[in-house]
Design a protein around this motif. Structure first.
Motif, short mmCIF file in Angstrom:
data_model
loop_
_atom_site.label_atom_id
_atom_site.label_comp_id
_atom_site.label_asym_id
_atom_site.label_seq_id
_atom_site.Cartn_x
_atom_site.Cartn_y
_atom_site.Cartn_z
N ALA A 142 0.82 -1.21 0.00
CA ALA A 142 0.00 0.00 0.00
C ALA A 142 0.86 1.26 0.00
N MET A 143 0.43 2.26 -0.78
CA MET A 143 1.01 3.60 -0.69
C MET A 143 0.61 4.21 0.65
N ILE A 144 1.59 4.71 1.39
CA ILE A 144 1.32 5.27 2.71
C ILE A 144 1.20 6.78 2.58
N SER A 145 0.11 7.32 3.12
CA SER A 145 -0.22 8.73 2.93
C SER A 145 -0.78 9.32 4.21
N GLN A 146 -0.60 10.62 4.38
CA GLN A 146 -1.29 11.33 5.44
C GLN A 146 -2.74 11.58 5.03
N THR A 147 -3.57 11.93 6.00
CA THR A 147 -4.92 12.39 5.69
C THR A 147 -4.83 13.62 4.79
N LYS A 201 6.72 2.79 0.01
CA LYS A 201 6.31 3.96 -0.77
C LYS A 201 5.55 4.93 0.12
N LEU A 202 6.08 6.14 0.26
CA LEU A 202 5.39 7.23 0.94
C LEU A 202 4.98 8.28 -0.08
N THR A 203 3.88 8.98 0.18
CA THR A 203 3.51 10.11 -0.66
C THR A 203 3.74 11.39 0.14
N LEU A 204 4.64 12.23 -0.40
CA LEU A 204 5.11 13.40 0.35
C LEU A 204 4.70 14.73 -0.28
N GLY A 205 3.84 14.71 -1.28
CA GLY A 205 3.41 15.96 -1.90
C GLY A 205 2.19 15.74 -2.77
N GLY A 206 1.69 16.81 -3.33
CA GLY A 206 0.50 16.74 -4.15
C GLY A 206 0.72 15.97 -5.44
N GLY A 207 -0.38 15.57 -6.06
CA GLY A 207 -0.31 14.82 -7.31
C GLY A 207 -1.49 15.12 -8.20
N ALA A 208 -1.38 14.69 -9.44
CA ALA A 208 -2.44 14.99 -10.41
C ALA A 208 -3.70 14.19 -10.14
N ALA A 209 -3.55 12.92 -9.76
CA ALA A 209 -4.72 12.04 -9.64
C ALA A 209 -5.52 12.30 -8.38
N SER A 210 -4.94 12.95 -7.39
CA SER A 210 -5.60 13.12 -6.09
C SER A 210 -6.40 14.42 -6.06
N MET A 211 -7.43 14.41 -5.21
CA MET A 211 -8.42 15.48 -5.25
C MET A 211 -8.19 16.59 -4.25
N TYR A 212 -7.47 16.33 -3.15
CA TYR A 212 -7.45 17.27 -2.04
C TYR A 212 -6.14 18.03 -1.88
N ASP A 213 -5.15 17.73 -2.70
CA ASP A 213 -3.81 18.25 -2.42
C ASP A 213 -3.22 18.99 -3.61
N PRO A 214 -3.13 20.32 -3.55
CA PRO A 214 -2.40 21.06 -4.58
C PRO A 214 -0.96 20.57 -4.67
N LEU A 215 -0.34 20.77 -5.82
CA LEU A 215 1.00 20.24 -6.05
C LEU A 215 2.03 20.79 -5.08
N ASN A 216 1.81 22.02 -4.59
CA ASN A 216 2.84 22.65 -3.75
C ASN A 216 2.78 22.20 -2.30
N THR A 217 1.84 21.35 -1.94
CA THR A 217 1.71 20.97 -0.54
C THR A 217 2.88 20.09 -0.09
N LEU A 218 3.28 20.30 1.17
CA LEU A 218 4.25 19.43 1.83
C LEU A 218 3.48 18.43 2.68
N GLN A 219 3.76 17.17 2.51
CA GLN A 219 3.03 16.13 3.21
C GLN A 219 4.00 15.29 4.03
N TYR A 220 3.61 15.04 5.24
CA TYR A 220 4.40 14.37 6.27
C TYR A 220 5.49 15.28 6.81
N THR A 221 5.58 15.31 8.13
CA THR A 221 6.61 16.09 8.81
C THR A 221 7.95 15.35 8.71
N PRO A 222 9.05 16.06 8.93
CA PRO A 222 10.35 15.37 8.92
C PRO A 222 10.41 14.18 9.88
N ASP A 223 9.81 14.32 11.07
CA ASP A 223 9.85 13.22 12.04
C ASP A 223 9.08 12.00 11.52
#
Length: 427
Positions: A142-147, A201-223
């Protein structure tokens, strides 16, 4: 024409022009001897053996023999099913479609793939046991993603699991996993490793296929990212991350991520940083019509990503970045065969021999980062050499002179061998 598995104990492919996956030049008048699943000789001297000894002999008649192709960023389950299939289709149909696409992918000449999101470990096991035909698979599970991240496929009105809601359908079928906070990220990584992931596999930023996240978003904190990297490292493997932007890429590298998936919106300084740190850049030569989106927001994100492709490839060459190739085709089963076209498109950015090297030994070097989680350690991938896995394509044409021949595998791939087994022979 023959298709389907045929597994001779010994096989000699005679009189071929060999591209070994590494060299700049080919060798003519070569014989290749296969015993079981391995290549045991690549020789310009005739290899002894005849049919009376139970040896299968194939006369290549001077055709081009090369290692099997590889794809560093597939979604086998996503390639084979639409979003409607994921959200409403029977689970059995999802896996049936995936197994069928695995065979089609093999018949396109792709003998090894790294799957970057989807429950493919069970499919890999069935293929490795010979129950079904398909490529070797390095599953991420599974791709691991934040809310509200790139792999959050819940509906906007769904309550997050953190607040007592239920997992989305894509989590139930192990296509995605939502995990917020260090403890849940650790659990999510360990869950994928338990299920057979070769890498995470982690998702750390926005993507084309996803609905809620602009491309410039930062996803997941460094920790959170560092926790995932530590859990993967403790199992002897690594983390790869979906991310496009300079800020996201830098955060990923600083946290110890080994492979940047995409990176199309990077600037020159970021690409230089990727090269200086020895991080892999797993790129896809996207064109806008590779994917189709029903709304202007996602279509606009797709266009922005595609427009960065050429410049990033130029910088990657300038700074000697270790660059892998993949497709990332997703949720449009009717476009799955575009994989071959995208492989040939790599020649728009590299010389043909550089492209072939990337498609074979280059990608294989990235796959080897899986270390002990690499179940194919019994031979080398992506090369034609003594001791390598016997994964080969006999091409009617010369891809070094004209890379477009690999875009039409049905017509131009006359022989496909995987693991020493003949899966296609139209000679």
């Amino acid at each position: 024409m023959t298709t389907g598995l045929h597994a001779p104990q010994r096989m000699i492919i005679r009189n071929v022009r060999v591209f070994d996956g590494v060299s700049d030049k080919t060798q003519d008048n070569v014989d290749v001897l296969v015993e079981g699943p391995h290549i045991v000789a690549v020789s310009t001297s005739p290899v002894a053996g005849d049919s009376s000894e139970g040896v299968v002999q194939i006369d290549g008649k001077g055709r081009f023999l090369m290692p099997g192709l590889s794809d560093a960023h597939v979604h086998l389950m996503g390639n084979a099913n639409s979003m409607v299939d994921f959200l409403q289709g029977p689970t059995g149909a999802l896996y049936g479609n995936t197994i069928a696409e695995a065979k089609r992918m093999l018949l396109r000449g792709f003998t090894t793939v790294r799957d970057m999101g989807g429950d493919t470990a069970p499919v890999k096991s069935l293929i490795d046991r010979g129950v079904f035909e398909g490529p070797r698979i390095f599953p991420s599970q599974a791709m691991i993603s934040q809310t509200s991240g790139h792999a959050d496929f819940s509906f906007v009105y769904d309550v997050p699991e953190e607040f007592g809601g239920k997992p989305a359908r894509t989590e139930e079928i192990h296509f995605t996993r939502i995990a917020d906070g260090v403890p849940r990220v650790l659990a999510a990584v360990r869950e994928q490793l338990r299920q057979g992931a070769s890498q995470i596999k982690l998702t750390l930023g926005g993507g084309a296929a996803s609905m809620y996240d602009p491309l410039n978003t930062l996803q997941y904190t460094p920790d959170e990212i560092k926790a995932a990297v530590q859990a993967a490292s403790d199992y002897g493997t690594y983390v790869a991350t979906h991310v496009y932007t300079p800020a996201g890429i830098s955060r990923a590298i600083d946290a110890g991520v080994k492979s940047i998936e995409h990176g199309h919106l990077a600037d020159e300084a970021t690409i230089r940083h990727i090269g200086e740190t020895g991080t892999w850049l797993s790129m896809q030569p996207f064109a806008e019509d590779d994917h189709h989106y029903p709304d202007p927001v996602r279509a606009g994100k797709n266009a922005e990503i595609c427009h960065g492709t050429e410049q990033v490839y130029e910088w990657a060459k300038k700074y000697d970045v270790r660059t892998a190739w993949g497709t990332d085709l997703l949720l449009e089963p009717q476009s799955a065969a575009r994989q071959s076209v995208m492989a040939a498109r790599l020649g728009d950015f590299y010389s043909n021999v550089e492209a072939l090297r990337t498609l074979t030994s280059g990608n294989a070097s990235l796959f080897e980062l899986a270390g002990e989680r690499n179940s194919y350690r019994g031979g080398k991938l992506g090369v034609l050499a003594e001791g390598a896995w016997a994964d080969m394509i006999l091409v009617d044409g010369d891809p070094i002179a004209d890379l477009s021949v690999i875009a039409d595998p049905d017509a131009n791939f006359k022989l496909i061998v995987k693991n020493g087994q003949i899966v296609k022979n139209t000679l």
